[in-house]
Design a protein around this motif. Structure first.
Motif, PDB file in Angstrom:
ATOM      1  N   ARG A  82       0.816  -1.208   0.000  1.00 35.97           N
ATOM      2  CA  ARG A  82       0.000   0.000   0.000  1.00 35.97           C
ATOM      3  C   ARG A  82       0.859   1.271   0.000  1.00 35.97           C
ATOM      4  NH1 ARG A  82      -5.131   1.231   2.098  1.00 35.97           N
ATOM      5  NH2 ARG A  82      -5.720  -0.876   1.416  1.00 35.97           N
ATOM      6  N   GLU A  83       1.878   1.288   0.838  1.00 29.77           N
ATOM      7  CA  GLU A  83       2.751   2.464   0.975  1.00 29.77           C
ATOM      8  C   GLU A  83       4.166   1.986   1.276  1.00 29.77           C
ATOM      9  OE1 GLU A  83       1.966   5.823   1.107  1.00 29.77           O
ATOM     10  OE2 GLU A  83      -0.231   5.806   1.195  1.00 29.77           O
ATOM     11  N   ARG A  84       5.138   2.889   1.167  1.00 29.42           N
ATOM     12  CA  ARG A  84       6.478   2.577   1.647  1.00 29.42           C
ATOM     13  C   ARG A  84       7.090   3.835   2.254  1.00 29.42           C
ATOM     14  NH1 ARG A  84       6.637   2.926  -3.966  1.00 29.42           N
ATOM     15  NH2 ARG A  84       8.381   4.094  -4.847  1.00 29.42           N
ATOM     16  N   GLN A  85       7.807   3.626   3.333  1.00 28.20           N
ATOM     17  CA  GLN A  85       8.416   4.726   4.066  1.00 28.20           C
ATOM     18  C   GLN A  85       9.882   4.400   4.344  1.00 28.20           C
ATOM     19  OE1 GLN A  85       6.846   7.653   4.894  1.00 28.20           O
ATOM     20  NE2 GLN A  85       4.978   6.950   3.862  1.00 28.20           N
ATOM     21  N   ARG A  86      10.658   5.434   4.696  1.00 25.12           N
ATOM     22  CA  ARG A  86      12.090   5.241   4.912  1.00 25.12           C
ATOM     23  C   ARG A  86      12.401   4.561   6.233  1.00 25.12           C
ATOM     24  NH1 ARG A  86      14.772   5.452   0.165  1.00 25.12           N
ATOM     25  NH2 ARG A  86      14.228   7.315  -1.021  1.00 25.12           N
ATOM     26  N   THR A  87      11.533   4.761   7.229  1.00 25.84           N
ATOM     27  CA  THR A  87      11.780   4.169   8.544  1.00 25.84           C
ATOM     28  C   THR A  87      10.519   3.482   9.038  1.00 25.84           C
ATOM     29  OG1 THR A  87      11.109   6.118   9.814  1.00 25.84           O
ATOM     30  CG2 THR A  87      13.422   6.030   9.088  1.00 25.84           C
ATOM     31  N   PHE A  88      10.709   2.575   9.993  1.00 25.96           N
ATOM     32  CA  PHE A  88       9.560   1.856  10.537  1.00 25.96           C
ATOM     33  C   PHE A  88       8.631   2.808  11.282  1.00 25.96           C
ATOM     34  CE2 PHE A  88       7.464  -0.958  13.672  1.00 25.96           C
ATOM     35  CZ  PHE A  88       6.890  -1.865  12.791  1.00 25.96           C
ATOM     36  N   SER A  89       9.189   3.755  12.018  1.00 26.69           N
ATOM     37  CA  SER A  89       8.344   4.690  12.768  1.00 26.69           C
ATOM     38  C   SER A  89       7.489   5.527  11.824  1.00 26.69           C
ATOM     39  CB  SER A  89       9.197   5.589  13.660  1.00 26.69           C
ATOM     40  OG  SER A  89      10.106   6.365  12.893  1.00 26.69           O
ATOM     41  N   ARG A  90       8.050   5.929  10.694  1.00 28.64           N
ATOM     42  CA  ARG A  90       7.255   6.683   9.719  1.00 28.64           C
ATOM     43  C   ARG A  90       6.176   5.802   9.097  1.00 28.64           C
ATOM     44  NH1 ARG A  90      11.572  10.366   6.214  1.00 28.64           N
ATOM     45  NH2 ARG A  90      12.265  11.699   7.943  1.00 28.64           N
ATOM     46  N   ALA A  91       6.502   4.550   8.876  1.00 31.21           N
ATOM     47  CA  ALA A  91       5.511   3.631   8.322  1.00 31.21           C
ATOM     48  C   ALA A  91       4.338   3.456   9.283  1.00 31.21           C
ATOM     49  CB  ALA A  91       6.162   2.281   8.019  1.00 31.21           C
ATOM     50  N   VAL A  92       4.631   3.306  10.574  1.00 29.43           N
ATOM     51  CA  VAL A  92       3.570   3.155  11.566  1.00 29.43           C
ATOM     52  C   VAL A  92       2.725   4.426  11.641  1.00 29.43           C
ATOM     53  CG1 VAL A  92       3.087   2.842  14.022  1.00 29.43           C
ATOM     54  CG2 VAL A  92       4.820   1.437  12.906  1.00 29.43           C
ATOM     55  N   ALA A  93       3.380   5.589  11.575  1.00 28.17           N
ATOM     56  CA  ALA A  93       2.646   6.856  11.609  1.00 28.17           C
ATOM     57  C   ALA A  93       1.721   6.990  10.396  1.00 28.17           C
ATOM     58  CB  ALA A  93       3.625   8.029  11.657  1.00 28.17           C
TER      59      ALA A  93
END
Length: 287
Positions: free
Chosen positions: A195-206
């Protein structure tokens, strides 16, 4: 007697809730070095999901047939609705269809097109309808309707487990591994998609949290938080999401368990948000 609901252990229903709603749970299987473990029944070492050579399998026809025999007898003629994990992720639905042939006209089998609490909430919706006196067809429809109205998302630390199990597309593998990108996965039409991709796990959770809140859109919702061996992080996430949702009628926080954990990998966090589900007896207390 009301219609009896059967599901599989990937629904991740706490035992007390399954017992309250008279939901029969059939175990999935995990095996290593010739030893077969039944999820929810056998003691399974916590580190088993990280060991090389672990395999998983769906509920077998014999277990399903036995569960259906018991459920049909308990229903006293009202029948059974079996709410199973997505047939695109497991052979359990197909095995359930075969086992149901032992009781013609008495069992309806639902492809929830989901897994985890997306499946669990569909089973609860079916059981709530049954408790209210709905017949077998209406209980079936309640499960279908509930399964179609849930948003299920999960952030994983790594795609290694999913890559090894073949549960994500080749494109997902590529995007997930590039530059240590942390993916947000969703259950769409019965399969795991990126669905999405983020640079860090914390950003992904946010971002996952933002998506869940947007899905709720101010409506009263049932909230599910799922994790793989990180209960403290799941607790913190549940608090954060509750604070951002207008009305949470019920909330559940559960471990993904060894079967789903072996595919997702340690450290995963997930959210399931859904509407149109009555308050769940025995759910987490909402402060």
């Amino acid at each position: 007697m009301p219609v009896v609901v059967v599901t599989d252990s990937s629904a991740r229903l706490p035992p007390a809730i399954a017992e309250h709603y008279r939901i029969s749970v059939v175990p999935l299987h995990l095996a290593l070095d010739g030893v077969d473990y039944r999820e929810g029944i056998d003691d399974i070492p916590d580190d088993l999901i990280t060991r090389s050579g672990v395999t998983t399998s769906g509920a077998n026809p014999q277990e399903l047939a036995a569960a259906f025999d018991t459920a049909v007898a308990a229903s006293d003629g009202a029948g059974v609705v079996a709410v199973m994990m997505s047939r695109r992720l497991s052979g359990t639905w197909g095995a359930a269809r075969l086992a149901a042939e032992n009781h013609p006209g008495l069992i309806r089998v639902v492809d929830s097109r989901s897994v985890g609490l997306g499946l669990g909430f569909a089973a609860i919706a079916a059981a709530q309808a049954a408790a209210a006196g709905a017949d077998r067809d209406r209980v079936y429809e309640s499960a279908i309707r509930q399964a179609s109205t849930a948003e299920s998302l999960i952030c994983v630390q790594s795609l290694d487990n999913l890559r090894n199990s073949g549960r994500i597309s080749a494109a997902g593998k590529l995007l997930g591994s590039a530059l240590s990108i942390k993916p947000i996965l969703a259950i769409d039409d019965g399969i795991l998609t990126l669905r999405e991709r983020q640079r860090t796990f914390s950003r992904a959770v946010a971002k996952m949290t933002d998506t869940a809140v947007d899905f709720a859109d101010g409506r009263a919702v049932t909230l599910g938080v799922q994790h793989c061996q990180i209960p403290d992080a799941a607790h913190d996430l549940a608090i954060t999401v509750r604070e951002r949702l207008r009305v949470v009628t019920s909330a559940l926080t559960v471990d993904l368990g060894p079967i789903l954990g072996s595919h997702i990998g340690p450290g995963a966090l997930g959210l399931t948000v859904t509407t149109h589900l009555d308050p769940i007896e025995g759910a987490d207390q909402i402060d």
